[in-house]
Each structure stands twice: as structure tokens, then as C-alpha cells.
Design an enzyme around this catalytic site. Structure first.
Site, PDB file in Angstrom:
ATOM      1  CE  LYS A 267      -1.895   2.675   3.157  1.00 25.98           C
ATOM      2  NZ  LYS A 267      -1.991   4.019   2.571  1.00 25.98           N
TER       3      LYS A 267
ATOM      4  CD  GLU B 288      10.410  11.890  12.106  1.00 27.16           C
ATOM      5  OE1 GLU B 288       9.477  11.178  12.491  1.00 27.16           O
ATOM      6  OE2 GLU B 288      11.286  11.503  11.315  1.00 27.16           O
TER       7      GLU B 288
ATOM      8  CB  SER C 132       4.728   8.391  12.278  1.00 31.72           C
ATOM      9  OG  SER C 132       3.556   7.667  12.592  1.00 31.72           O
TER      10      SER C 132
END
Lengths: 486, 285
Positions: A193, A398, A246
Site C-alpha cells: 500500500k 520529529e 511514523s
């Protein structure tokens, strides 16, 4: 400036635009799901637009796969695994992968242009980094397919089965290559995906896969959002989940597979330290800082987003850094002069701006280059923060954008402690002229990739992946194979 | 009159009682008390992790050769104390033959991993021929502090194999002994203590698995957790490990130990270093 130029030479150093042509690319208006080597309509009947982040124009409509579609893809992958791929000899498997690499090379330019259109990254980067690395990745792993028994001593190599792979939007084609190539070489079949904002190059890769004659069902590509990814992760007949993205989502995935037989590799976030010692070649180091944080608009999990400069050279480094930032071209990703392209999505631009706001509120001093940015599209000026301390949010979280935090240090012990004081451990950079010092630091920095006097270099033979909360498993090289073998 | 041994725990190179002051009696088959064993607490786990983290720098920076020598020293001391372990195993219900086999296996295991200390790196590292002018290599590094849950059905070998494979590669460890068969783990602490293993490298706790395993799994400064499958406890442990993405390594009971026990507790670090090409002969020197 006051003096008249006696030779009448042009002193305005702005470049004339040099846009790459888009005339030779082929894009459909609408993309279906790629299952069992066929383009099939999603049972959801839903489509979503893929936007060019530099113009905010829709490039194509993309099918949105639901659970039933994912199930269809997994079934096709399982069938291909059982009936064809697991029975094929390594050398034959390898030939298919070699062929895919070759066909990608043939269409490299088309891939580069589409990548820049869909993703926002400068054409120079997609042309010189993303696409060649993606081709080379297939080329590298193709050769492993018939040599797996040499890879790990005392181990009989065995494929896992069906691999579910979920990739991010920062290096769309390259990440697809990182995932698909080793999986196929090790004898697995794939359901991949792409990220919802950057599906196009994966779908173009599907065209090549079809053209290459790869047996139906060996690679299936299902497009969609997080729910599509969740359907892959939760599917009972998937044996392996490989995820890049993430840390937050990585943990959700890991929770979802607890108690199942699924193996995982997670390549997650980072807040990597780039360390400049006082004996470093300063001009090269400044290039390294620029490349570390502004490469791919800072949308790099291993971006050198925490800069540590030794106190006695900090003023000089920061002065040179600011001056170098002024020569960066921000704008049209398709322009060959462009250094920094478009931020991948409106959502990401909002996130970056949120962090810039936080940084200012925390009391750090902001500097942005004076460049102009296009009025349309999602753009962000190269940004640095000085006067940052370890406790600042912008030094801990981040940001995933062209935003650098700068801290100073006095001793090597101090910088090792500061650099390691993070839950992440993906990468680090060290700049010094002294070899013994390099190896002192490179061995003590708790990170999976360490660049000495360079930064953001990648290669198919070079294992990549993190320590601690940057994930586990490696991609690339010999070590990358183990993620797809029992 | 026999002098009985007090079974204490081992943290940072000393033998305290649990800070909780609790104990549990260990009974033999006839219901007689063999020993009162420390019922360690969550706080003991935390203290042990602090000790293990503190010891990690020094231990991981020792030369591989030196670590091998120290592991071999452990084998020597264990050999010398064979009788004590045989007695303890028998006390805990083992037959004489089974006890003898287990002690021998533990000694062999230490010798085996002593030998691996300076070899596994050579087998598992790579020099990577990148397509640019860089010297690029991938080498293994210890993960850090390892939580070890001893294999529950044995008293000695089930703890020795996990300790040896963890510390052989430069990690430090916080160990939870077998709940039902804890004696040999405590005596092993004495072997470790007299084998030049620096304090804090191995820390050994006794107590309830249901209390200590979750404490290990959820501790944010433990990098990996090693165990054999514990059935129903596996899932909550796995979930707790996710908080800091602790590597959760679970072997099926009876899996033979080997090189993989070392490499499962190592991270791969890839280092890039530029190669300068200025002057010099190109290819004909």
C-alpha cells in the site's frame, strides 16, 4: 554594488527557469487497484484525488481499497505464493526481478517526472537519487534470489509467505523498491500500500510488473488511506508486516499484531544528530548540514535535524550556513535549478508551521532564508533555530520538514550524551578531520546509520534502520534479507 | 549442625535482600522448607536496571577477547562449584543423573559463548560495496540493557544460556530467576561475582513471575526482553514492550541455543566514510 560593471557582465545570478518537460509521461485520469496482474475497480467504488503539491492541481483519481479489496489482494498473493512463486527456482525468481530493474531503468525519466509531480521533490533529486536507487535496489536483490543459503550461516533460508507492506510518501518509488525487491528475492509474495498522497509511481511500477510478465498475484498494489493499511495489518492470512512511517503508527501496528504469527519490521521516525567538531572541514560540513536537513524538503526520517556545533566554531558555522541558505532555490519541483521543492501536502505544511510557531514560542531564535516562494502550492522556507536547548519541543519531536535546530557543545562527552538523549536512534552524522575521533563517535552514537564527513547517503547494499524507537529490522544489503526469511 | 544458606538477590555487584522485605518459602516434595527466597519487587527491578545501565558503558567497551576470557572464567568457577549446584538441583527435585547433565550443560554453555565473544562479529558483519566513493561497513553493537526471564522449568541452564549469550556480546542484564526453581540462579550470582564480571553487568532477582515480568516489559530503559514462551503471559508482556519498542525475543521452549541468541540481542550499525581520490596512481601501482 556601487561600482559599475566594466565588462557589462550579468551580475544578477538568478537562474532562468529550466523546467523538465512533462510531455513524455503517461498518466491515466483514473487508477484502479492492481490485483492479480489486473486493474480492478475497488469494491468501495470510492476514489480520491492525488494532488500535485506544487500547484494544488489534481493529477489523477486513485482507487480507495476497503477490507474486501485487501482481502482480494491477499488471496491473490496467497494463491501466487502457493502455486507459483514458492515453487519457482531462485534463479528464475531472480530473472524476473532483474527484468523489473531493467524496465525501470528504461523508463527512468518518466518515473522521475511523475515522482516530482506527485511528491513535490525537486526533479534533480528524483532523477539522480530516488529513481536510480530504486532500480538498483531491484538489481541488487535480484542477484540474491538464488544465493539465499549463503546469506546467514547455519540457517536454511525459507520464505515467510505473504508480505503486507505499507510505505510512506517521502520516497514513494524508492520505498516501494526497498520493500518489494527483498521480499520477492526471498520468495515471498506482496501486497503493497503506497501512501495516499503519493500513489502514482507505485502504480506506474505496477504497469512494469505487468509488462515484465511477473506471475499474476506475486505483487499486488492496493491504494488508499490508513483504513486500507489497517486492513492489511489485521488480515489473518498475512505473514509479515513491513512498515515505514511514523513511530506513532508503528506502535499501533505492533500492538495490532501481538498474539498473531506475523513478523514485523518497522522503520520509523528519527531526530538525528549531526555533529560538527572544531577541526571539521567547515565548508564541507556546511554542505553536509544543508544536505542533512534540506534534502527532500526535510521529509527524511534520518534527516540531520539536530545540529550540534562545537562552541568555538559555532559562530563561523552558523554564519556560513546562513549565507549558504540564501543560495538555495525554493520552487517548482520540475525546475532543474530547484534545491527545495514543495512540501508534500497541506497537512504536512500545517504540521511544520505548527512546529515553527512552537519553536518561536519556546524562545529559540528563528532564521529563514530570504528566498521567495511560489504563491500557489505548499512551500516552506529553509528554517533554522539557534539558541535551542535539549528541553525544547523542536529539539525532541520529529518535524519532518526543512527545519533545523542548532545546539552547541564544548566536549566530546557532552555531545555524545546530548546526541544519544532521545528515544530515537535512526542516524547520526559526525564531521571531523581526525580518523580516531570519527570512530570514537561513530561507535558511541546509538544509531543504526552513521555518516562520517557525509550525510544522507543511501545504497542498496547498505543496511538501513534504527535503534530504540526508530524501529527494528534493517532494509538494504545482506541484513535486509533476514526481514523476509524465517 | 549444618549452616544454612540465605538466598539473597544480586544487584550492582552486591547481595542485598529485596527492598520490600518480602520472601517466599521454597518447599521440597515432602513439604519441608528448603529456603526462604527473596520476593523481589518492582522497585528492585528499577534498581537493577539502574545498575545494569551504569555498567553498560564499561562492559560494552571491553575488548571482545576480554569478555571471552571472563566468560571462560565463569565456566572455571562453575566447574569448581559443581557439587554445590548438584546438591541444589537435587534439593529442588532433580534426579542425580539429570542434575549432573544440567550442570555439565551449563559449564559447556559458558565455554561455548566464551569462544563466541570475539567471533560472532566477524561472521555477522559486512563490508558493503556502495556505488560511491565511500568505505561502508555494517557491524553489530550490543542493544544495551537486556531483561531476561529465565526458562522456568530449569534452575541453572535456563538462566545460564540467556545470561551468557547476552553478556558475550557486550550487553548487561537484569535477570528474573525461575519462580519455582530459583536456587541455582542465586548461587550462579556468586559464580559471576567471583569471575571478574564487573558489578552491575548481571543482576539477578527472584520472585513472582506475574509481578516481575510486567515490570521488566514496561521498563523504559530496558532495550530488549528475552524469554521462552510463557503461555498466557506472552501477550501482556508483548504489549508492554511496545511502549519503548523494546525488542521482544521469545523462543519456543526447547529451542537449542546458539549464535542466534547472541545476534538477536545486537543492533546492526552501518557506518559511511568518504574515500578521497586525489593524486596517486590510478590502477597500475
Amino acid at each position: 554594488m556601487a561600482k559599475k560593471n566594466p565588462t557589462q557582465m550579468q551580475t544578477d545570478w538568478t537562474y532562468a527557469p529550466a523546467p523538465e518537460s512533462t510531455s513524455h509521461i503517461r498518466l491515466e485520469k483514473k487508477y484502479q487497484l492492481f490485483i492479480n496482474n489486473e486493474w480492478v475497480e475497488p469494491s468501495s467504488k470510492k476514489y480520491f484525488p492525488s494532488i500535485n503539491p506544487a500547484t494544488e492541481e489534481t493529477l489523477a483519481e486513485i482507487a480507495w481499497a476497503n477490507e474486501a479489496d485487501v482481502d482480494r489482494a491477499v488471496k491473490s498473493a496467497r494463491k501466487a505464493y502457493k502455486e507459483v512463486w514458492s515453487k519457482m527456482s531462485g534463479i528464475e525468481r531472480g530473472k524476473y526481478i532483474f527484468r523489473i530493474a531493467r524496465m525501470m531503468q528504461e523508463r527512468a525519466r518518466e518515473f522521475a517526472v511523475i515522482e516530482s509531480l506527485d511528491c513535490g521533490k525537486p526533479i534533480r533529486e528524483s532523477r539522480d537519487v530516488d529513481v536510480p536507487l530504486a532500480c538498483n535496489h531491484f538489481f541488487y536483490y535480484a542477484g540474491w534470489a538464488d544465493k539465499l543459503e549463503y546469506a546467514f550461516p547455519h540457517k536454511i533460508p525459507e520464505a515467510l509467505g505473504v508480505a503486507g507492506q505499507i510505505i510512506p510518501w517521502n520516497f514513494p518509488l524508492l520505498m516501494a523498491a526497498w520493500k518489494i525487491a527483498p521480499a520477492l528475492a526471498a520468495g515471498n509474495t506482496v501486497v503493497l500500500k503506497p501512501a495516499e498522497t503519493t500513489s502514482l509511481t507505485a502504480l506506474k511500477l505496477a504497469e512494469i510488473i505487468k509488462d515484465s510478465g511477473l506471475p499474476a498475484g506475486v505483487v499486488n498494489i492496493v491504494t488508499g488511506f490508513g483504513d486500507t493499511g489497517a486492513a492489511i495489518v489485521n488480515h489473518h492470512d498475512v505473514d509479515k508486516i513491513a512498515f515505514t512511517g511514523s513511530t506513532h503508527v508503528g506502535k499501533i501496528i505492533q500492538r495490532a499484531v501481538v498474539g498473531t504469527h506475523k513478523k514485523t519490521t518497522l522503520e520509523l521516525g528519527g531526530k538525528s544528530a549531526n555533529i560538527i567538531l572544531d577541526d571539521a572541514p567547515i565548508d564541507q560540513a556546511v554542505e553536509g548540514i544543508i544536505n542533512g536537513i534540506f534534502f527532500n524538503q526535510g521529509h527524511v526520517c534520518c534527516a540531520g535535524s539536530r545540529l550540534f556545533v562545537q562552541e568555538n566554531v559555532a559562530d563561523l558555522v552558523i554564519k556560513k550556513l546562513k549565507s549558504r541558505m540564501e543560495s538555495l532555490y525554493v520552487g517548482d519541483p520540475l525546475d532543474k535549478n530547484t534545491d527545495i521543492g514543495a512540501i508534500n501536502s497541506k497537512e504536512q505544511l500545517d504540521t511544520i508551521n505548527k512546529y515553527i510557531k512552537i519553536g518561536k514560542a519556546e524562545g529559540a531564535e528563528i532564521y529563514q532564508s530570504e528566498c521567495s516562494i511560489p504563491s500557489r502550492g505548499y512551500f516552506c522556507k529553509p528554517t533554522i533555530f539557534t539558541g535551542v536547548s535539549q528541553s525544547h519541543v523542536i529539539a525532541q519531536e520529529e518535524i519532518f520538514g526543512p527545519v533545523l535546530t542548532i545546539q552547541t557543545f564544548r566536549t566530546i562527552d557532552e555531545v555524545i550524551q546530548k546526541a544519544n538523549n532521545t528515544p530515537y536512534g535512526l542516524a547520526a552524522g559526525v564531521w571531523t578531520d581526525k580518523g580516531s575521533r570519527i570512530f570514537n563517535l561513530t561507535t558511541k552514537l546509538r544509531a543504526g546509520v552513521v555518516w562520517a564527513n557525509t550525510y544522507n547517503k543511501f545504497d542498496p547494499v547498505s543496511p538501513f534502520g534504527g535503534y530504540k524507537e526508530s524501529g527494528f529490522g534493517r532494509e538494504g544489503g545482506l541484513h535486509g534479507l533476514s526481514a523476509y526469511l524465517k | 549442625m549444618e549452616v544454612l544458606k540465605t538466598y539473597k538477590i544480586y544487584i550492582g555487584g552486591s547481595f542485598p535482600r529485596t527492598e520490600s522485605g518480602r520472601y517466599y518459602p521454597l518447599l521440597d516434595a515432602k513439604g519441608n522448607t528448603i529456603a526462604n527466597v527473596s520476593l523481589s519487587s518492582r522497585k528492585d527491578v528499577r534498581n537493577a536496571v539502574v545498575a545494569a545501565r551504569k555498567a553498560f558503558g564499561g562492559w560494552s567497551e571491553k575488548t571482545a577477547f576480554n569478555r571471552g576470557q571472563i566468560l571462560y572464567r565463569m565456566a572455571e568457577i562453575l566447574e569448581g562449584r559443581k557439587l554445590q549446584f548438584l546438591e541444589e538441583l537435587k534439593k529442588q527435585g532433580s534426579s542425580k543423573e539429570k542434575a549432573a547433565r544440567e550442570v555439565q550443560a551449563a559449564i559447556d554453555c559458558l565455554v561455548y559463548y566464551a569462544g563466541w565473544a570475539d567471533k560472532f562479529q566477524q561472521i555477522s558483519s559486512t563490508v558493503n560495496p556502495v556505488s560511491s566513493s565511500h568505505f561502508n561497513f555494517s557491524a553489530l553493537e550490543p542493544m544495551g540493557v537486556i531483561g531476561i526471564i529465565a526458562a522456568q522449568e530449569t534452575s541453572l541452564i535456563g538462566v545460564v544460556k540467556f545470561i551468557a549469550s547476552a553478556i558475550c556480546g557486550g550487553n548487561t542484564a537484569v535477570v528474573v530467576a525461575s519462580e519455582e526453581l530459583p536456587l541455582c540462579a542465586v548461587t550462579l550470582a556468586e559464580v559471576i561475582h567471583s569471575s571478574d564480571v564487573p558489578g552491575g553487568v548481571v543482576n539477578i532477582l527472584t520472585g513472582k513471575l506475574s509481578e516481575l515480568a510486567p515490570a521488566l516489559a514496561s521498563h523504559m530503559d530496558i532495550n530488549a526482553l528475552v524469554k521462552e514462551s510463557l503461555g498466557g503471559l506472552d501477550k501482556p508482556i508483548a504489549l508492554a514492550c511496545i511502549e519503548n519498542l523494546k525488542r521482544n525475543i521469545t523462543y519456543q521452549p526447547g529451542t537449542e541455543h546458539g549464535l542466534q541468541n547472541i545476534t538477536d540481542l545486537q543492533e546492526v550499525k552501518t557506518t559511511w566514510h568518504p574515500i578521497e581520490h586525489i593524486g596517486g596512481a590510478s590502477s597500475s601501482y
